[in-house]
Design a protein around this motif. Structure first.
Motif, short mmCIF file in Angstrom:
data_model
loop_
_atom_site.label_atom_id
_atom_site.label_comp_id
_atom_site.label_asym_id
_atom_site.label_seq_id
_atom_site.Cartn_x
_atom_site.Cartn_y
_atom_site.Cartn_z
N ILE A 8 0.87 -1.18 0.00
CA ILE A 8 0.00 0.00 0.00
C ILE A 8 0.90 1.22 0.00
CG2 ILE A 8 -1.60 1.38 1.36
CD1 ILE A 8 -3.03 -1.06 2.17
N GLU A 9 0.61 2.14 -0.93
CA GLU A 9 1.39 3.37 -1.01
C GLU A 9 0.46 4.54 -0.70
OE1 GLU A 9 4.95 4.48 -3.74
OE2 GLU A 9 3.09 4.79 -4.84
N THR A 10 0.92 5.40 0.19
CA THR A 10 0.13 6.56 0.59
C THR A 10 0.94 7.83 0.42
OG1 THR A 10 0.87 6.49 2.89
CG2 THR A 10 -1.10 5.23 2.34
N ARG A 11 0.23 8.93 0.36
CA ARG A 11 0.91 10.22 0.38
C ARG A 11 0.78 10.74 1.81
NH1 ARG A 11 2.50 12.68 -3.78
NH2 ARG A 11 0.95 11.73 -5.13
N GLY A 12 1.87 10.67 2.53
CA GLY A 12 1.88 11.09 3.93
C GLY A 12 2.13 9.90 4.85
N LEU A 13 2.81 10.17 5.94
CA LEU A 13 3.22 9.14 6.88
C LEU A 13 2.05 8.62 7.71
CD1 LEU A 13 5.62 7.58 8.11
CD2 LEU A 13 5.86 9.45 9.73
N ILE A 14 1.16 9.47 8.13
CA ILE A 14 0.08 9.06 9.02
C ILE A 14 -0.84 8.06 8.34
CG2 ILE A 14 -1.96 9.87 10.26
CD1 ILE A 14 -0.39 12.42 10.87
N GLY A 15 -1.15 8.28 7.08
CA GLY A 15 -1.99 7.34 6.34
C GLY A 15 -1.36 5.96 6.26
N SER A 16 -0.04 5.91 6.09
CA SER A 16 0.64 4.61 6.01
C SER A 16 0.67 3.91 7.36
CB SER A 16 2.06 4.79 5.48
OG SER A 16 2.88 5.42 6.44
N ILE A 17 0.82 4.67 8.43
CA ILE A 17 0.83 4.07 9.76
C ILE A 17 -0.54 3.50 10.10
CG2 ILE A 17 1.06 4.57 12.23
CD1 ILE A 17 3.24 6.60 11.45
N VAL A 18 -1.58 4.26 9.81
CA VAL A 18 -2.94 3.78 10.08
C VAL A 18 -3.25 2.56 9.21
CG1 VAL A 18 -5.39 4.39 9.90
CG2 VAL A 18 -3.77 6.01 10.87
N ALA A 19 -2.85 2.59 7.95
CA ALA A 19 -3.08 1.45 7.06
C ALA A 19 -2.36 0.21 7.57
CB ALA A 19 -2.62 1.78 5.64
N ALA A 20 -1.10 0.36 8.00
CA ALA A 20 -0.33 -0.77 8.52
C ALA A 20 -0.98 -1.33 9.78
CB ALA A 20 1.11 -0.35 8.81
N ASP A 21 -1.42 -0.46 10.66
CA ASP A 21 -2.07 -0.89 11.88
C ASP A 21 -3.34 -1.68 11.58
OD1 ASP A 21 -2.50 -0.88 14.78
OD2 ASP A 21 -4.13 0.53 14.35
N GLU A 22 -4.17 -1.16 10.71
CA GLU A 22 -5.41 -1.84 10.35
C GLU A 22 -5.15 -3.17 9.65
OE1 GLU A 22 -8.61 -1.01 11.03
OE2 GLU A 22 -7.90 0.69 12.22
N MET A 23 -4.14 -3.22 8.79
CA MET A 23 -3.82 -4.47 8.09
C MET A 23 -3.39 -5.55 9.08
SD MET A 23 -1.98 -3.54 4.48
CE MET A 23 -0.66 -2.57 5.14
N LEU A 24 -2.54 -5.17 10.03
CA LEU A 24 -2.05 -6.15 11.00
C LEU A 24 -3.15 -6.63 11.94
CD1 LEU A 24 1.38 -4.52 11.83
CD2 LEU A 24 0.96 -6.51 10.39
N VAL A 57 -4.95 -5.97 2.65
CA VAL A 57 -4.77 -4.85 1.73
C VAL A 57 -6.09 -4.12 1.51
CG1 VAL A 57 -4.19 -4.23 -0.65
CG2 VAL A 57 -2.67 -5.71 0.65
N GLU A 58 -7.19 -4.85 1.41
CA GLU A 58 -8.49 -4.20 1.26
C GLU A 58 -8.81 -3.32 2.47
OE1 GLU A 58 -10.59 -3.97 -1.35
OE2 GLU A 58 -8.96 -4.98 -2.42
N VAL A 59 -8.57 -3.85 3.65
CA VAL A 59 -8.81 -3.07 4.87
C VAL A 59 -7.85 -1.88 4.94
CG1 VAL A 59 -8.64 -3.15 7.39
CG2 VAL A 59 -9.77 -5.00 6.15
N GLY A 60 -6.59 -2.10 4.58
CA GLY A 60 -5.60 -1.03 4.59
C GLY A 60 -5.92 0.08 3.60
N LYS A 61 -6.46 -0.29 2.45
CA LYS A 61 -6.86 0.72 1.46
C LYS A 61 -7.95 1.63 2.01
CE LYS A 61 -8.00 -1.07 -2.50
NZ LYS A 61 -8.31 -1.98 -3.64
N MET A 62 -8.94 1.02 2.66
CA MET A 62 -10.02 1.82 3.23
C MET A 62 -9.51 2.74 4.35
SD MET A 62 -13.31 -0.71 3.25
CE MET A 62 -12.50 -2.09 4.04
N ALA A 63 -8.63 2.20 5.20
CA ALA A 63 -8.09 2.99 6.31
C ALA A 63 -7.24 4.15 5.79
CB ALA A 63 -7.27 2.09 7.23
#
Length: 133
Positions: A8-24, A57-63
């Motif tokens: 998952i690629e995001t623009r901004g650090l916070i979006g990537s952290i939230v996506a990683a958290d939700e994926m895990l 990845v589906e959950v991470g995309k939404m987050a």
């Protein structure tokens, strides 16, 4: 059990952290790495079973879309071993040098420099204090 790689690629650090958290939290996947690609682009890589990675990845995309800007997402089922070697290249260099238990090049004399730096800083602060008096 097949292995897969999810990205998952995001623009901004916070979006990537939230996506990683939700994926895990959403599936049985492990975090491989978080790469800062560019000034604002951050990629999160997870691995696990194919179905678990797809769900994560589906959950991470939404987050990521909820919190920040989702740039891209992709799942590679059964990636080639050379992909893993490329992604973990930095970590392998560290483990090789630590397994040899030899000092790294450039580390000779660093303890002297570390002791010299605080002295120079103290002298500079004394000079500044004397100038202000």
């Amino acid at each position: 059990m097949g292995r897969a790689l999810g990205m998952i690629e995001t623009r901004g650090l916070i979006g990537s952290i939230v996506a990683a958290d939700e994926m895990l939290k959403a599936a049985d996947v492990t975090l491989v790495r978080q790469e800062k690609v560019d000034a604002a682009l951050v990629t999160v890589l997870v691995q696990g079973d194919v179905s678990a990675v797809q769900a994560a990845v589906e959950v991470g995309k939404m987050a990521a879309s909820r919190v920040g800007e989702l740039v891209s997402a992709h799942v590679i089922p059964h990636p080639d071993e050379s992909i893993k070697d490329v992604l973990l290249k930095k970590d392998e260099k560290v483990s090789r040098s630590s397994s040899k238990k030899e000092p790294l090049k450039g580390n000779k004399g660093t303890s002297k420099k570390k002791t010299e730096l605080p002295k120079a800083a103290d002298e500079g602060s004394q000079v500044n204090n004397e100038e202000t008096k």
